[in-house]
Scaffold this active site. Structure first.
Site, PDB file in Angstrom:
ATOM      1  N   GLY A  38       0.816  -1.203   0.000  1.00 37.81           N
ATOM      2  CA  GLY A  38       0.000   0.000   0.000  1.00 37.81           C
ATOM      3  C   GLY A  38       0.851   1.254   0.000  1.00 37.81           C
ATOM      4  N   HIS A  39       1.895   1.225  -0.827  1.00 40.97           N
ATOM      5  CA  HIS A  39       2.791   2.370  -0.914  1.00 40.97           C
ATOM      6  C   HIS A  39       3.614   2.302  -2.207  1.00 40.97           C
ATOM      7  CE1 HIS A  39       5.206  -0.788   1.111  1.00 40.97           C
ATOM      8  NE2 HIS A  39       6.155  -0.329   0.319  1.00 40.97           N
ATOM      9  N   ARG A  40       4.329   3.374  -2.442  1.00 41.61           N
ATOM     10  CA  ARG A  40       5.374   3.446  -3.466  1.00 41.61           C
ATOM     11  C   ARG A  40       6.552   4.128  -2.819  1.00 41.61           C
ATOM     12  NH1 ARG A  40       4.656   8.677  -6.601  1.00 41.61           N
ATOM     13  NH2 ARG A  40       2.848   9.666  -5.644  1.00 41.61           N
TER      14      ARG A  40
END
Length: 122
Positions: free
Chosen positions: A44-46
């Site tokens: 749930g990220h970059r």
């Protein structure tokens, strides 16, 4: 954009050997693995800088990826598949089967300021 690579694997009556020789397109600075996952999603990220290579060495999981322009789903269900994630790739790891082990190789050491948690607009 994320890229799915096929790792060189040798099979014989003794088993299989998969090689990570000159295929990861960055210098590896950190390794971690995810296991024991229930029905939860991970990721749930970059990132600002970090590139990653994800290999499901046991079991299977899906990685849903969005690079700001396109969304794709990748099934990692054999240990000869390696998903390369670029910094701009916002990703979620989900649908872990029981006993799954997901190995991740990263181009940087852990730095909390490298993470971007806001997803792209759909």
């Amino acid at each position: 954009m994320a890229e799915l690579l096929t790792l060189k694997t040798f099979h014989d009556n003794r088993g299989s050997l998969t090689v990570l020789d000159r295929i990861i397109p960055f210098e590896v600075k950190r390794l971690f693995y995810i296991y024991g996952v229930d029905e939860s999603s991970r990721g749930g990220h970059r990132h600002h800088e970090t590139r990653q290579a994800a290999i499901c060495i046991q079991g299977s999981c899906e990685i849903v990826n969005h690079n700001g322009e396109k969304q794709e789903m990748f099934l990692l269900d054999t240990p000869d598949k390696c998903l390369i994630l670029e910094p701009r790739d916002w990703h979620i790891m989900q649908n872990f089967k029981p006993n799954t082990i997901l190995l991740v190789l990263a181009s940087t050491a852990f730095d909390p300021s490298d993470y971007i948690f806001e997803p792209y607009d759909a």
